[in-house]
Scaffold this motif. Structure first.
Motif, PDB file in Angstrom:
ATOM      1  N   THR B  22       1.410  -1.262  -0.726  1.00 33.01           N
ATOM      2  CA  THR B  22      -0.554   0.202  -0.128  1.00 33.01           C
ATOM      3  C   THR B  22       0.920   0.889  -0.274  1.00 33.01           C
ATOM      4  OG1 THR B  22      -1.683   1.068   0.455  1.00 33.01           O
ATOM      5  CG2 THR B  22      -0.328   0.494   2.227  1.00 33.01           C
ATOM      6  N   VAL B  23       1.831   0.773   0.586  1.00 34.03           N
ATOM      7  CA  VAL B  23       3.182   2.465   0.456  1.00 34.03           C
ATOM      8  C   VAL B  23       3.837   2.681  -0.501  1.00 34.03           C
ATOM      9  CG1 VAL B  23       4.681   3.301   1.768  1.00 34.03           C
ATOM     10  CG2 VAL B  23       3.581   1.897   2.878  1.00 34.03           C
ATOM     11  N   ALA B  26       1.323   4.005  -3.452  1.00 38.45           N
ATOM     12  CA  ALA B  26       0.379   5.561  -3.197  1.00 38.45           C
ATOM     13  C   ALA B  26       1.985   6.420  -3.917  1.00 38.45           C
ATOM     14  CB  ALA B  26       0.522   5.686  -1.779  1.00 38.45           C
ATOM     15  N   HIS B  27       2.174   5.938  -3.994  1.00 36.54           N
ATOM     16  CA  HIS B  27       3.838   6.593  -5.279  1.00 36.54           C
ATOM     17  C   HIS B  27       3.650   6.273  -6.000  1.00 36.54           C
ATOM     18  CE1 HIS B  27       5.646   6.436  -0.945  1.00 36.54           C
ATOM     19  NE2 HIS B  27       6.048   7.859  -1.379  1.00 36.54           N
ATOM     20  N   ILE B  28       2.942   5.350  -6.679  1.00 38.67           N
ATOM     21  CA  ILE B  28       3.314   5.399  -8.100  1.00 38.67           C
ATOM     22  C   ILE B  28       2.231   6.184  -8.739  1.00 38.67           C
ATOM     23  CG2 ILE B  28       4.569   3.548  -8.986  1.00 38.67           C
ATOM     24  CD1 ILE B  28       2.091   0.773  -8.870  1.00 38.67           C
ATOM     25  N   HIS B  29       1.891   6.555  -9.658  1.00 39.03           N
ATOM     26  CA  HIS B  29       0.593   7.501 -10.289  1.00 39.03           C
ATOM     27  C   HIS B  29      -1.040   6.990 -10.893  1.00 39.03           C
ATOM     28  CE1 HIS B  29      -0.468  11.718 -10.828  1.00 39.03           C
ATOM     29  NE2 HIS B  29      -0.599  11.213 -12.084  1.00 39.03           N
ATOM     30  N   ALA B  35      -7.159   5.952  -4.230  1.00 34.93           N
ATOM     31  CA  ALA B  35      -8.428   6.111  -3.434  1.00 34.93           C
ATOM     32  C   ALA B  35      -9.035   4.340  -3.389  1.00 34.93           C
ATOM     33  CB  ALA B  35      -9.591   6.671  -2.898  1.00 34.93           C
TER      34      ALA B  35
END
Lengths: 227, 108, 586
Positions: B22-23, B26-29, B35
């Protein structure tokens, strides 16, 4: 359990160790009632946090960019560590219940203590993060400082929800820790047996639930948009 | 009752992996899907915790029903309320949501 | 399920199974002494304050909600006096606002919501399912203390200056602009919510796990179905009120602006959250009263309740549908027009299960041997007044009508028909019906009827003119009005004074009956439920022997005069074949 002066209690008092409450016929019925009661309470807890999630959803939908911007102010490293710590406490709690099912009092006490250690670590890190936000003037209200005047309102909304959600979560943790401490004393005293340990089971359910709440809070607050 | 220790450690390992995922995600577009992906991973983690740590896997149907009822009601609340917000701007004589203050690029 | 064989099998296997492990089972009649009951088991104060007996907790609730009822009523007396004249000459506008707020908060949260479930439900649920107590007796006592703590906060809020937001706490007035004791009142409402959650958890666990042998779901009294449905609503709704009150409290205490439009917040979001609880709360108030009415109607029409399963499922349907309609409180707020249409449609749907119940009660009365005693008068009053309240609710669910009468006395009249005409009538009917069971004494029947009739007429005189006033455009929550409205307001105030006398009468004669009433005996109404199979008042653990249920509920047919014996739900003697498997007769 019952009024100490009723005749039924006289019967009850003769078997002081009897964990079966007067209103139940047998321990399986009593255990199932306790479990069902706990799960219905957890259903209320879902809707308690759910109300705040609803507000979160509405505002994030309205102000996606301001919320992404505000979310990036949270400390991702500490947030991730804290999530791992809390999941670890869930593991130890599950192990405590496992020990209880086998009637090992010392094992229960040991894992309850570990759970409390992890819980304390979580709350400590959370407190540090709060202190940091205070330092950076990110507490919503009159002293809120925000560089972008276009998003200062929604950014405050984000931090209001951040503090309400994590605050409610922390209060649940603190209540859980208090209960764990009492349970730790009782476990050392040998109150829980393989036959009757519904309290440990229910404590586990509560603690895992609080963990699940954080499982949602973490991505919703820390990971709005890190790309 | 025999111990389930191994299952608990495996579950914990899976939860740690999912935390990493999940971390990372969140860093890939991912744009609008970010969400949804985050919530999906959280849901998987919750199911793992529920089924294994909270023993829903071996509990009675009634207790599973109570465990899901809260989520169902939450879904009702979210769905109906958000349907109000999503259709407000379609109403001609009501001030559209997108003209609410302070958002430079509105969501819809 | 209802064939005699399966019944016998059930009763054979479920009574006193050997317990798990080495633990000995409790026997139901351990240490029973003749002449002992829950009231005279002990006399000192501590035995009441630390009791875990569900019947005693029910009595504690009865005393406390009665106090709150008359407190809330006192506020109503004052503002009805003020409204006798068009000018504000008794109280100022500010005091008027505080009076109606106090009336609303106290009546909704401290009287109506706990009234039936926490008094009658507490007392009767274990008796009706044949259990020795609720599943969690300590939690039950805790719930009463939590109720009292919430009540103390609210009373402190009132005594130290009052609150003027209305019971709805609408933002931004409650969070930003109002300068009265909103926080203390909000804490009171937050706290008291936990007491109803604990009651609900208890009822759900008890009904699921502690039914007597043979008492399958479709043999349960409809009172139990209604309370089960109510408990679900409490569980799933109350927590949302709790978080809403927290959000308002945080916004108000720390000036952070969660619903504040100045920061981009939305006050209508507050209304969504608030009504997600507070609309279902209407069903928390009225569903248990419906359960009471089902019991009374069936007993005093001496007929089996018509369409048992329809009434049972209608309770659940109301509980579920009640959660889908909250937006009809918000038609004129800026909610989306499309959401309004959907909410309007869904609100109409709730009328269906409600009407099913009304029709079934009426069909039960049809060709019954109706006894016109006090409890029955209240139950009949309930049917009429609830129907009027429900039908005017349909008017309000229609958007075009609602826009016209929104925030007028039409709304006030409508919800008083539901809450007073429905819930309070049901509650009073229940109190009278089970008073002999609770106290072991009969109340004076003549006075009971006088009071019931006074309340019915007083109620209609109070609130019917308010429909007219509202339709003519008199706004609610305003302390003065144009002189044209005076005659209707005087009628309403006159009705309120009759209503007040009607409420004081039972207070008097019920207390009188505690000492001078005739002893009731176990089953004065010749009723069938399990609660009538034990002493009045019941012993501490309810039954001398574990009851075993062999038949459906409400077997009042064929009607026989009481002298020749009643038809209990637990017949030790043989009278089975005609009634046990009589599903097909319905």
């Amino acid at each position: 359990m019952t009024n100490p002066h009723t005749p039924a209690m006289a019967h009850h008092a003769t078997s002081a160790k009897n964990p079966l409450a007067i209103q139940f016929d047998n321990l399986e019925q009593q255990r199932f009632a306790a479990s069902l009661g706990m799960w219905s309470f957890l259903a209320t807890e879902i809707l308690f946090f759910g109300g705040a999630f609803l507000g979160y959803a509405v505002y994030r939908n309205w102000y996606p960019h301001a919320w992404a911007e505000a979310s990036r102010q949270l400390d991702l490293t500490w947030g991730t560590i804290n999530t791992a710590v809390l999941l670890g406490s869930s593991l130890t709690m599950a192990l405590a219940v496992d020990e209880a099912r086998q009637g090992k009092s010392r094992g229960i006490a040991f894992f309850l203590m570990l759970t409390m250690v992890f819980g304390t670590a979580f709350l400590g890190i959370k407190a540090y993060e709060y202190w940091h936000k205070w330092h950076e003037h990110l507490i919503p209200g009159t002293s809120f400082v925000w560089s972008n005047p276009a998003t200062i309102g929604p950014a405050q909304l984000f931090f209001s929800f951040y503090f309400v959600l994590t605050g409610c979560h922390a209060v649940h943790m603190i209540i859980g820790m208090a209960l764990l401490l009492i349970m730790w004393f009782k476990a050392r005293r040998g109150d829980y047996t393989a036959e009757w340990h519904a309290a440990v089971e229910n404590m586990g359910l509560y603690w895992h639930f609080v963990d699940c709440v954080w499982v949602f809070l973490f991505p919703l607050l820390y990971l709005v948009d890190r790309a | 009752m025999h111990s389930h220790r191994a299952a608990y450690f495996t579950t914990f390992a899976a939860l740690m992996v999912l935390l990493g995922v999940t971390v990372w995600a969140a860093h890939i577009h991912l744009g609008e899907w970010a969400a949804a992906v985050a919530l999906l991973i959280a849901a998987v983690k919750t199911v793992l915790i529920g089924v294994i740590f909270m023993h829903l896997g071996s509990e009675s149907a009634l207790i599973r029903l109570f465990a899901t009822a809260g989520f169902l009601w939450l879904a009702i609340m979210l769905a109906i309320t958000l349907s109000d917000y999503e259709t407000r701007s379609l109403t001609p004589d009501v001030v559209p949501v997108s003209s609410a203050p302070a958002e430079p690029t509105p969501g819809h | 399920m209802s064939t005699p064989e399966s019944v016998m099998k059930l009763s054979g296997t479920e009574t006193h199974e050997p317990a798990v492990g080495r633990v000995a089972p409790h026997s139901a009649h351990a240490g029973d002494q003749p002449g002992r009951n829950y009231l005279n088991a002990d006399y000192n104060l501590w035995s009441w304050l630390f009791t875990t007996d569900h019947k005693r907790v029910g009595i504690l609730y009865l005393i406390s909600i009665t106090l709150f009822f008359f407190l809330g009523g006192a506020a109503a007396v004052l503002f009805r006096l003020e409204l006798m004249t068009p000018r504000g000459d008794l109280v100022k506008a500010e005091s008027y606002n505080k009076l109606f707020t106090m009336h609303g908060i106290i009546m909704v949260f401290f009287f109506l919501i706990p009234a039936v479930p926490a008094v009658l439900g507490n007392f009767l649920v274990p008796l009706m399912v044949g259990a020795r107590d609720l599943a969690f007796p300590k939690l039950n006592l805790a719930s009463w203390y939590i109720y009292i703590i919430g009540g103390v906060f609210t009373i402190v809020a009132v005594l130290t200056g009052g609150v003027d937001t209305g019971w709805t706490f609408y933002t931004p007035y409650s969070s930003t602009y109002g300068n009265t004791n909103v926080l203390a009142a909000a804490v009171g409402v937050f706290v008291v919510g936990f007491s109803s959650i604990l009651t609900a958890v208890n009822i759900i666990a008890t009904v699921h796990t502690m039914r007597a042998p043979g008492l399958s779901w479709f043999r349960l009294p409809l009172f139990i179905w209604a309370h089960y449905a109510t408990s679900l609503v409490i569980l799933l709704g109350t927590p949302v009120l709790a978080i809403t009150v927290i959000l308002v409290g945080v916004e108000r205490a720390f000036r952070v602006g969660i619903f504040d439009p100045a920061l981009g917040g939305d006050p209508i979001l507050f209304q969504h959250l608030f009504w997600f609880y507070s609309h279902p709360a209407v069903y928390i108030m009225v569903l248990p009263a419906m359960g009471v009415v089902s019991e009374i109607i069936s007993c005093f029409a001496r007929r089996r309740v018509f369409g048992y399963k329809f009434i049972a499922f209608a309770s659940l349907a109301i509980a579920v549908l009640g959660f889908l309609v909250w937006g009809h409180h918000m038609f004129v707020t800026g909610q989306s027009m499309y959401a309004g249409l959907v909410f309007s449609f869904l609100s109409m749907l709730v009328a269906i299960p409600s009407a099913i119940k009304v029709f079934n009660w009426t069909a039960t009365l049809f060709k019954g041997s109706v006894l016109w005693n006090t409890a029955m008068l209240y139950a009949l009053g309930f049917i009429g007044l609830f129907t009027m309240g429900g039908l005017t609710g349909l008017f309000l669910a229609t958007i075009a009508v609602d826009v016209h009468v929104h925030d007028t006395y039409f709304i006030v009249a409508h919800f008083h028909y539901i809450m007073v005409g429905g819930s309070v009538m049901g509650y009073l009917g229940g109190i009278h019906y089970w008073w002999p069971k609770m106290t072991g004494r009969m109340y004076p029947e003549g006075w009971g009827r006088v009071a019931a009739i006074l309340i019915f007429f007083g109620f209609n005189l109070t609130f019917f003119p308010q429909f007219v006033l509202g339709y003519l455009g008199m706004p609610r929550r305003v302390h003065d009005y144009v002189p044209e409205f005076q005659i209707l307001n005087v009628m309403s105030s006159a009705g309120a004074s009759i209503l007040g006398i009607g409420y004081l009468l039972p207070l008097g004669y019920l207390i009188w009956s505690l000492r001078y009433g005739k002893p009731a005996g176990a089953n004065p109404w010749d009723a069938t439920g399990l609660e009538w199979q034990t002493d009045s008042p019941p012993p501490t653990h309810n039954f001398h022997e574990q009851p075993v249920v062999l038949t459906d509920a409400y077997l009042y047919e064929p009607w026989e005069p009481p002298a020749q014996g009643h038809l209990p739900q637990t017949p030790p003697q043989a009278h089975e074949p005609a009634v046990v498997g009589s599903e097909g007769q319905r």
